[in-house]
Write an enzyme that holds these catalytic residues in place. Structure first.
Site, PDB file in Angstrom:
ATOM      1  N   LYS A 139       0.822  -1.216   0.000  1.00 36.23           N
ATOM      2  CA  LYS A 139       0.000   0.000   0.000  1.00 36.23           C
ATOM      3  C   LYS A 139       0.852   1.260   0.000  1.00 36.23           C
ATOM      4  O   LYS A 139       2.057   1.222   0.259  1.00 36.23           O
ATOM      5  CB  LYS A 139      -0.947  -0.026   1.201  1.00 36.23           C
ATOM      6  CG  LYS A 139      -2.111  -0.987   0.938  1.00 36.23           C
ATOM      7  CD  LYS A 139      -3.209  -0.911   1.941  1.00 36.23           C
ATOM      8  CE  LYS A 139      -4.332  -1.873   1.496  1.00 36.23           C
ATOM      9  NZ  LYS A 139      -5.304  -2.116   2.544  1.00 36.23           N
ATOM     10  N   ARG A 190      -3.387 -10.018   5.066  1.00 37.28           N
ATOM     11  CA  ARG A 190      -3.785 -10.044   3.652  1.00 37.28           C
ATOM     12  C   ARG A 190      -2.625  -9.494   2.829  1.00 37.28           C
ATOM     13  O   ARG A 190      -2.300  -8.312   2.943  1.00 37.28           O
ATOM     14  CB  ARG A 190      -5.048  -9.202   3.472  1.00 37.28           C
ATOM     15  CG  ARG A 190      -5.616  -9.222   2.064  1.00 37.28           C
ATOM     16  CD  ARG A 190      -6.879  -8.361   1.995  1.00 37.28           C
ATOM     17  NE  ARG A 190      -7.482  -8.367   0.673  1.00 37.28           N
ATOM     18  CZ  ARG A 190      -7.076  -7.596  -0.319  1.00 37.28           C
ATOM     19  NH1 ARG A 190      -6.083  -6.758  -0.159  1.00 37.28           N
ATOM     20  NH2 ARG A 190      -7.677  -7.661  -1.496  1.00 37.28           N
TER      21      ARG A 190
END
Ligand code: 7PM
Length: 280
Positions: free
Chosen positions: A226, A260
């Site tokens: 991210k 995740r």
């Protein structure tokens, strides 16, 4: 440890969470697999899922709607065409739990019929019909916090107290689930890193991950590749593996049960190290 639920019930299967486990990300969007057409894309997605299972992913999260900041919503038929064939092809072929990443009740129903045993919803079952679809499915569900909608969420996210507000959101959604008939054994909570959060918000949530859980429910953390990793390392998405693994380790040490990630092999190794330290 903050979480007392050490298993997750997924349509008759039990996912053990005594040690942190990996959920591998399988994005089935035109930008994630080279565009040789729909069938080439299906083959490539199935291949990638088999590889992630081989590398030790306990869950494979199949998603057809891009939820990246600024993304446009995807039409129902297109989302079904992307995810259902992949889930159907993987059913029974790997030990990993199949998860469907969607907010649409019709996609949940079809995915469950095709073999999914978990629902990952970035909108935490707030779309009309989603909560009911999840209840009847028997699936485990991931309730993720997001401030706003993907198209606009990163414009200027603001909180009085981000940890308290995310926790309050979890309390409300958990209560709604219980009232609707979705038991605690099927619920995992996710603070939604990057979903309407600044870098400071993300770091605050990461530091206080253990304080976020409600009723001892397990926590899922998605930090992989991210922009937070980009901000901290100065690297583009394909060069964020090391930073992502470091964040996954910190999340696990702070109480996350499911990580995740895109880079399954690297994270599985890192979590083996974390487990050894936690259990010694
Ligand atoms: C661009 C930016 C593309 C971010 C894709 C993403 C999460 C999730 C996503 C998460 C849960 C990605 C994200 N992130 N679901 N879906 N938790 N439960 O990295 O953090 O795939 S989309």
């Amino acid at each position: 440890m903050a979480t007392s639920h050490s298993v997750l019930h997924c349509r008759g299967r039990v996912l053990g969470l005594e040690q942190p486990v990996v959920m591998g990300v399988l994005n089935v969007t035109p930008d994630s697999f080279s565009d040789g057409g729909r069938f080439v894309r299906l083959d490539a997605a199935v291949e990638r899922a088999l590889q992630m299972a081989e590398e030790g992913a306990a869950v494979i999260d199949v998603g057809g709607e891009s939820t990246r900041p600024g993304a446009q919503p995807v039409d129902l038929d297109e989302e079904l065409r992307r995810v259902i064939p992949v889930i159907a092809r993987l059913r029974g072929r790997i030990p990993a739990i199949l998860s469907v990443d969607t907010s649409k009740p019709q996609v949940m129903d079809a995915a469950v019929a095709a073999g999914a045993a978990m629902i990952n919803d970035v909108r935490a079952l707030r779309q009309p019909g989603a909560l009911e679809a999840a209840v009847t499915s028997g699936c485990a569900v991931c309730l993720m916090h997001m401030l706003g909608e993907p198209r606009t969420m990163q414009e200027s996210p603001s909180y009085h107290h981000v940890v308290a507000e995310v926790r309050q959101f979890f309390e409300q959604r958990f209560e709604a689930c219980l009232v609707a008939g979705l038991p605690a054994e099927r619920i995992v909570l996710d603070p939604g890193f990057g979903f309407g959060k600044t870098r400071a918000h993300n770091l605050e949530l990461l530091r206080h991950l253990g304080d976020l859980s409600v009723d001892g429910l397990p926590i899922l953390a998605g930090l992989s590749r991210k922009s937070l990793v980009g901000a901290l390392t100065g690297r583009p998405p394909e060069e964020r593996v090391h930073g992502s693994v470091a964040l996954a380790v910190i999340a696990a040490l702070n109480g996350a049960s499911i990580l995740r990630v895109h880079d399954v092999a690297a994270t599985v190794d890192a979590l083996k190290v974390v487990s050894a330290v936690q259990n010694s």
